[in-house]
Design a protein around this motif. Structure first.
Motif, PDB file in Angstrom:
ATOM      1  N   TYR A 203       0.845  -1.207   0.000  1.00  0.00           N
ATOM      2  CA  TYR A 203       0.000   0.000   0.000  1.00  0.00           C
ATOM      3  C   TYR A 203       0.873   1.246   0.000  1.00  0.00           C
ATOM      4  O   TYR A 203       0.580   2.227  -0.693  1.00  0.00           O
ATOM      5  CB  TYR A 203      -0.907  -0.017   1.226  1.00  0.00           C
ATOM      6  N   LEU A 204       1.968   1.209   0.766  1.00  0.00           N
ATOM      7  CA  LEU A 204       2.889   2.342   0.819  1.00  0.00           C
ATOM      8  C   LEU A 204       3.472   2.623  -0.559  1.00  0.00           C
ATOM      9  O   LEU A 204       3.525   3.784  -1.000  1.00  0.00           O
ATOM     10  CB  LEU A 204       4.009   2.055   1.820  1.00  0.00           C
ATOM     11  N   VAL A 205       3.914   1.569  -1.256  1.00  0.00           N
ATOM     12  CA  VAL A 205       4.483   1.738  -2.595  1.00  0.00           C
ATOM     13  C   VAL A 205       3.440   2.322  -3.542  1.00  0.00           C
ATOM     14  O   VAL A 205       3.743   3.212  -4.354  1.00  0.00           O
ATOM     15  CB  VAL A 205       5.013   0.392  -3.128  1.00  0.00           C
ATOM     16  N   MET A 206       2.191   1.859  -3.435  1.00  0.00           N
ATOM     17  CA  MET A 206       1.122   2.390  -4.276  1.00  0.00           C
ATOM     18  C   MET A 206       0.937   3.883  -4.034  1.00  0.00           C
ATOM     19  O   MET A 206       0.776   4.673  -4.975  1.00  0.00           O
ATOM     20  CB  MET A 206      -0.196   1.655  -3.985  1.00  0.00           C
ATOM     21  N   ILE A 207       0.968   4.297  -2.766  1.00  0.00           N
ATOM     22  CA  ILE A 207       0.798   5.705  -2.422  1.00  0.00           C
ATOM     23  C   ILE A 207       1.962   6.534  -2.958  1.00  0.00           C
ATOM     24  O   ILE A 207       1.772   7.622  -3.520  1.00  0.00           O
ATOM     25  CB  ILE A 207       0.677   5.881  -0.889  1.00  0.00           C
ATOM     26  N   ILE A 208       3.180   6.018  -2.808  1.00  0.00           N
ATOM     27  CA  ILE A 208       4.358   6.745  -3.303  1.00  0.00           C
ATOM     28  C   ILE A 208       4.256   6.970  -4.810  1.00  0.00           C
ATOM     29  O   ILE A 208       4.471   8.082  -5.308  1.00  0.00           O
ATOM     30  CB  ILE A 208       5.649   5.984  -2.950  1.00  0.00           C
ATOM     31  N   VAL A 209       3.926   5.905  -5.544  1.00  0.00           N
ATOM     32  CA  VAL A 209       3.796   6.019  -7.003  1.00  0.00           C
ATOM     33  C   VAL A 209       2.661   6.979  -7.362  1.00  0.00           C
ATOM     34  O   VAL A 209       2.797   7.809  -8.275  1.00  0.00           O
ATOM     35  CB  VAL A 209       3.568   4.636  -7.637  1.00  0.00           C
ATOM     36  N   ALA A 210       1.550   6.883  -6.640  1.00  0.00           N
ATOM     37  CA  ALA A 210       0.407   7.763  -6.906  1.00  0.00           C
ATOM     38  C   ALA A 210       0.784   9.222  -6.699  1.00  0.00           C
ATOM     39  O   ALA A 210       0.466  10.080  -7.533  1.00  0.00           O
ATOM     40  CB  ALA A 210      -0.771   7.389  -6.004  1.00  0.00           C
ATOM     41  N   VAL A 257      -6.483  13.713  -4.291  1.00  0.00           N
ATOM     42  CA  VAL A 257      -6.388  12.320  -4.736  1.00  0.00           C
ATOM     43  C   VAL A 257      -6.081  11.413  -3.546  1.00  0.00           C
ATOM     44  O   VAL A 257      -6.662  10.319  -3.415  1.00  0.00           O
ATOM     45  CB  VAL A 257      -5.316  12.167  -5.835  1.00  0.00           C
ATOM     46  N   LEU A 258      -5.186  11.841  -2.661  1.00  0.00           N
ATOM     47  CA  LEU A 258      -4.876  11.055  -1.469  1.00  0.00           C
ATOM     48  C   LEU A 258      -6.100  10.932  -0.562  1.00  0.00           C
ATOM     49  O   LEU A 258      -6.289   9.903   0.092  1.00  0.00           O
ATOM     50  CB  LEU A 258      -3.709  11.690  -0.700  1.00  0.00           C
ATOM     51  N   TYR A 259      -6.931  11.961  -0.549  1.00  0.00           N
ATOM     52  CA  TYR A 259      -8.191  11.876   0.205  1.00  0.00           C
ATOM     53  C   TYR A 259      -9.101  10.809  -0.403  1.00  0.00           C
ATOM     54  O   TYR A 259      -9.697   9.993   0.316  1.00  0.00           O
ATOM     55  CB  TYR A 259      -8.891  13.240   0.209  1.00  0.00           C
ATOM     56  N   LEU A 260      -9.196  10.802  -1.733  1.00  0.00           N
ATOM     57  CA  LEU A 260     -10.038   9.799  -2.404  1.00  0.00           C
ATOM     58  C   LEU A 260      -9.494   8.388  -2.189  1.00  0.00           C
ATOM     59  O   LEU A 260     -10.269   7.411  -2.184  1.00  0.00           O
ATOM     60  CB  LEU A 260     -10.110  10.113  -3.895  1.00  0.00           C
ATOM     61  N   LEU A 261      -8.177   8.267  -2.011  1.00  0.00           N
ATOM     62  CA  LEU A 261      -7.565   6.952  -1.750  1.00  0.00           C
ATOM     63  C   LEU A 261      -7.588   6.614  -0.266  1.00  0.00           C
ATOM     64  O   LEU A 261      -7.030   5.572   0.141  1.00  0.00           O
ATOM     65  CB  LEU A 261      -6.106   6.962  -2.247  1.00  0.00           C
ATOM     66  N   HIS A 262      -8.220   7.471   0.535  1.00  0.00           N
ATOM     67  CA  HIS A 262      -8.342   7.254   1.994  1.00  0.00           C
ATOM     68  C   HIS A 262      -6.992   7.192   2.694  1.00  0.00           C
ATOM     69  O   HIS A 262      -6.824   6.497   3.681  1.00  0.00           O
ATOM     70  CB  HIS A 262      -9.147   5.974   2.293  1.00  0.00           C
TER      71      HIS A 262
END
Length: 264
Positions: A203-210, A257-262
């Motif tokens: 999940y962390l990697v997904m957030i970093i890439v996002a 976007v980070l808000y939408l990804l919770h």
């Protein structure tokens, strides 16, 4: 170059101090930055900030921008944010008639979208800092954005050949963009090692890439705006760096976007 460095150092120190201090000084500082950013957009559209529609757009921005806790206490506790936003939109539409179309639907559409663009981004900046782990999260996001910018710049200069989107930003390359993402990954994982951000590495990697990808998209969005309105910078408040939007374009696009990804 000297002016750019001095401005960058001073502005960076002030912004970091505001983040560390947090609370009311940070909130007021961000409200001020957001208001300046909206005025920069209004000037692109040649809407005078001191005109009726300019002043109303400022209040519309503040309705979006203010932290939710301000609507739970004091004089604002009797107001509902959603009702205010609907009221403003209806008022804006009525003005197109009352002004006999000197203020057009095009103006109103621009103001509503510009206020939402600036307001939502800076709103979630305030809300992120107010979280229990807000300081750590905010610096995490900022390091990823700054790392992406630096990685993309240096990778692009060294290896860039294929243009990313020449019609909007002719100097950006695909190689630079990928280098920015890789740099963000390295910085994000190092940061997480010292300041744990998530229990899930995937999940962390997904957030970093996002953050890295969306941050670059946010930069392109602002570049497209400036190209459309034929301006080099959004403003001149930061000598050598342009305007507030030029410095915060990635951040205010990433945070919603980070808000939408919770994540926040």
């Amino acid at each position: 170059m000297k002016e750019r460095i001095i401005t960058g150092v001073i502005a960076g120190i002030v912004f970091i101090l505001l983040i560390v201090i947090g609370k009311l000084p940070f909130t007021i500082g961000i409200i001020l930055l957001a208001t300046i950013a909206l005025f920069e957009l209004l000037k692109m559209k040649k809407v005078a900030p001191r005109s009726l529609i300019g002043i109303l757009s400022m209040f519309f921005l503040w309705t979006i921008l203010l932290p939710k806790e301000w609507f739970e206490v004091g004089i604002l506790s009797n107001l509902n944010r959603a009702d205010l936003l609907i009221g403003f939109i209806l008022l804006f539409l009525a003005i197109t008639v009352l002004s006999k179309n000197s203020i057009t639907f095009d103006h109103i559409g621009f103001i509503i979208l510009a206020s939402a663009y600036v307001g939502l981004g800076f709103h979630f900046l305030i809300e992120t800092r107010l979280l229990e782990n807000g300081l750590a999260l905010l610096f995490f996001i900022l390091f990823l954005i700054w790392g992406t910018d630096s990685g993309a710049y240096f990778t692009g200069r060294a290896f860039g050949k294929r243009k990313l989107w020449p019609e909007i930003s002719p100097n950006k390359t695909i190689e630079g963009s990928l280098g920015g993402v890789l740099t963000a990954l390295v910085i994000g994982l190092i940061y997480h090692y010292f300041v744990p951000i998530s229990d899930s590495l995937s999940y962390l990697v997904m957030i970093i890439v996002a953050v890295s990808v969306v941050g670059q998209l946010g930069d392109l969005v602002e570049s497209a705006l400036k190209r459309h309105y034929a301006v080099k910078d959004s403003g001149s408040i930061l000598p050598g760096h342009g305007g507030i939007l030029d410095r915060f374009d990635s951040l205010i696009f990433v945070l919603p976007v980070l808000y939408l990804l919770h994540f926040i």
